[in-house]
Design an enzyme around this catalytic site. Structure first.
Site, PDB file in Angstrom:
ATOM      1  N   ASP A  64       0.929  -1.097   0.073  1.00 17.69           N
ATOM      2  CA  ASP A  64       0.149  -0.050   0.007  1.00 17.69           C
ATOM      3  C   ASP A  64       0.842   1.218  -0.055  1.00 17.69           C
ATOM      4  O   ASP A  64       0.569   2.354  -0.593  1.00 17.69           O
ATOM      5  CB  ASP A  64      -1.106   0.030   1.128  1.00 17.69           C
ATOM      6  CG  ASP A  64      -2.264   0.793   0.919  1.00 17.69           C
ATOM      7  OD1 ASP A  64      -2.845   0.434  -0.261  1.00 17.69           O
ATOM      8  OD2 ASP A  64      -2.746   1.726   1.726  1.00 17.69           O
ATOM      9  N   GLU A 109       0.166  10.889   5.331  1.00 22.54           N
ATOM     10  CA  GLU A 109       0.213   9.141   5.162  1.00 22.54           C
ATOM     11  C   GLU A 109       1.429   8.501   4.781  1.00 22.54           C
ATOM     12  O   GLU A 109       1.988   7.512   5.284  1.00 22.54           O
ATOM     13  CB  GLU A 109      -0.689   9.024   3.818  1.00 22.54           C
ATOM     14  CG  GLU A 109      -1.652   7.693   4.424  1.00 22.54           C
ATOM     15  CD  GLU A 109      -3.023   7.831   3.214  1.00 22.54           C
ATOM     16  OE1 GLU A 109      -3.915   8.780   3.430  1.00 22.54           O
ATOM     17  OE2 GLU A 109      -3.068   7.043   2.330  1.00 22.54           O
ATOM     18  N   GLU A 160     -11.207   6.107  -2.341  1.00 19.09           N
ATOM     19  CA  GLU A 160     -11.182   6.606  -0.932  1.00 19.09           C
ATOM     20  C   GLU A 160     -12.060   6.114  -0.311  1.00 19.09           C
ATOM     21  O   GLU A 160     -11.973   5.564   1.002  1.00 19.09           O
ATOM     22  CB  GLU A 160     -11.111   8.213  -0.763  1.00 19.09           C
ATOM     23  CG  GLU A 160      -9.916   8.887  -1.743  1.00 19.09           C
ATOM     24  CD  GLU A 160      -8.773   8.758  -0.888  1.00 19.09           C
ATOM     25  OE1 GLU A 160      -8.482   7.756  -0.615  1.00 19.09           O
ATOM     26  OE2 GLU A 160      -8.191   9.899  -0.953  1.00 19.09           O
ATOM     27  N   GLU A 200      -9.494  -3.116  -6.214  1.00 22.55           N
ATOM     28  CA  GLU A 200      -9.588  -2.926  -4.674  1.00 22.55           C
ATOM     29  C   GLU A 200      -9.698  -4.292  -4.172  1.00 22.55           C
ATOM     30  O   GLU A 200      -9.099  -4.925  -3.170  1.00 22.55           O
ATOM     31  CB  GLU A 200     -10.501  -2.068  -3.901  1.00 22.55           C
ATOM     32  CG  GLU A 200     -10.389  -0.611  -4.032  1.00 22.55           C
ATOM     33  CD  GLU A 200      -9.171  -0.215  -3.434  1.00 22.55           C
ATOM     34  OE1 GLU A 200      -8.970  -0.899  -2.343  1.00 22.55           O
ATOM     35  OE2 GLU A 200      -8.699   1.084  -3.551  1.00 22.55           O
TER      36      GLU A 200
END
Ligand code: HMH
Length: 219
Positions: free
Chosen positions: A47, A88, A140, A210
């Site tokens: 990620d 992040e 998101e 995803e």
């Protein structure tokens, strides 16, 4: 009552895919505390690479907002998105060192490369703002919905994963996703049929990517 927006209608229409992306076995394993920590570490490293590729994509959406949107506040929403990504990336570095994951030596897996290729194709100048914002919203939303689920009452998320779940599952991130959804729902009714079709297709592509991303982490 408020009329249902296009995006809410799409989520209803594609409920199965949406649920597959937001209630994936990997997420369920975090929520019930049975998560394999090696899977978590694999997700963390992959990620991090995804997020680095996500920055130019979000920048491209910001640029499109500056040029194509007639609402001033879009720019601010997208700027906050970039600010969050800055934070992040720093968090990923800190979290990786906590878990002994060496970010510099991680190679992207095929699924990750495929998703990053999709991001790249969504950055092209020919992609309309409406389509790009739909993609960003969907990307998101999946994380927000997935990680918020791990924080709900009755979840048994391991304490050492709580910070990760908070990052995307917190209220502020939820508000941010709603801001993106509002932009999409403002743009979509004014778009051409062709653009709307493209935006709906992009939503489905995101949900598929995803699911694959969770599969890769879980597997
Ligand atoms: C794979 N999807 C993936 N990674 C993320 N960090 C997000 C969505 C949300 O930013």
């Amino acid at each position: 009552a408020e009329e249902e927006g296009t995006t809410a209608m799409w989520l209803r229409k594609h409920r199965l895919m949406y649920t597959a992306a937001t209630r994936h076995p990997f997420i369920l394993s975090i929520r019930d505390g049975s998560v394999d920590l090696n899977s978590f570490k694999r997700w963390l490293g992959q990620d991090y690479l995804f997020v680095r590729a996500f920055v130019p994509f979000v920048s491209s959406v910001l640029l499109k907002a500056c040029w194509e949107s007639d609402d001033n506040s879009d720019m601010e929403v997208l700027l906050s998105s970039l600010a969050a990504l800055n934070d992040e990336i720093a968090w990923f570095k800190k979290e990786a060192s906590k878990w002994g994951v060496v970010l510099a030596s991680i190679a992207p897996q095929r699924v990750n490369k495929d998703y990053c290729r999709f991001l790249k194709s969504s950055m092209e100048p020919g992609i309309e703002y409406t389509v790009a914002i739909a993609a960003l919203w969907a990307i998101e939303l999946v994380y927000q919905q997935s990680f918020a689920y791990c924080l709900e009452e009755g979840s048994r998320t391991p304490p050492e994963l709580a910070e990760t779940c908070q990052r995307w599952g917190n209220e502020g991130f939820g508000q941010y996703c709603q801001s993106l959804q509002k932009i999409a729902d403002r743009q979509l009714p004014r778009a051409t049929n062709e653009e709307r079709k493209k935006a709906e297709a992009v939503l489905l592509r995101v949900l598929e990517h995803e699911v694959e991303f969770w599969n890769m982490s879980h597997g």
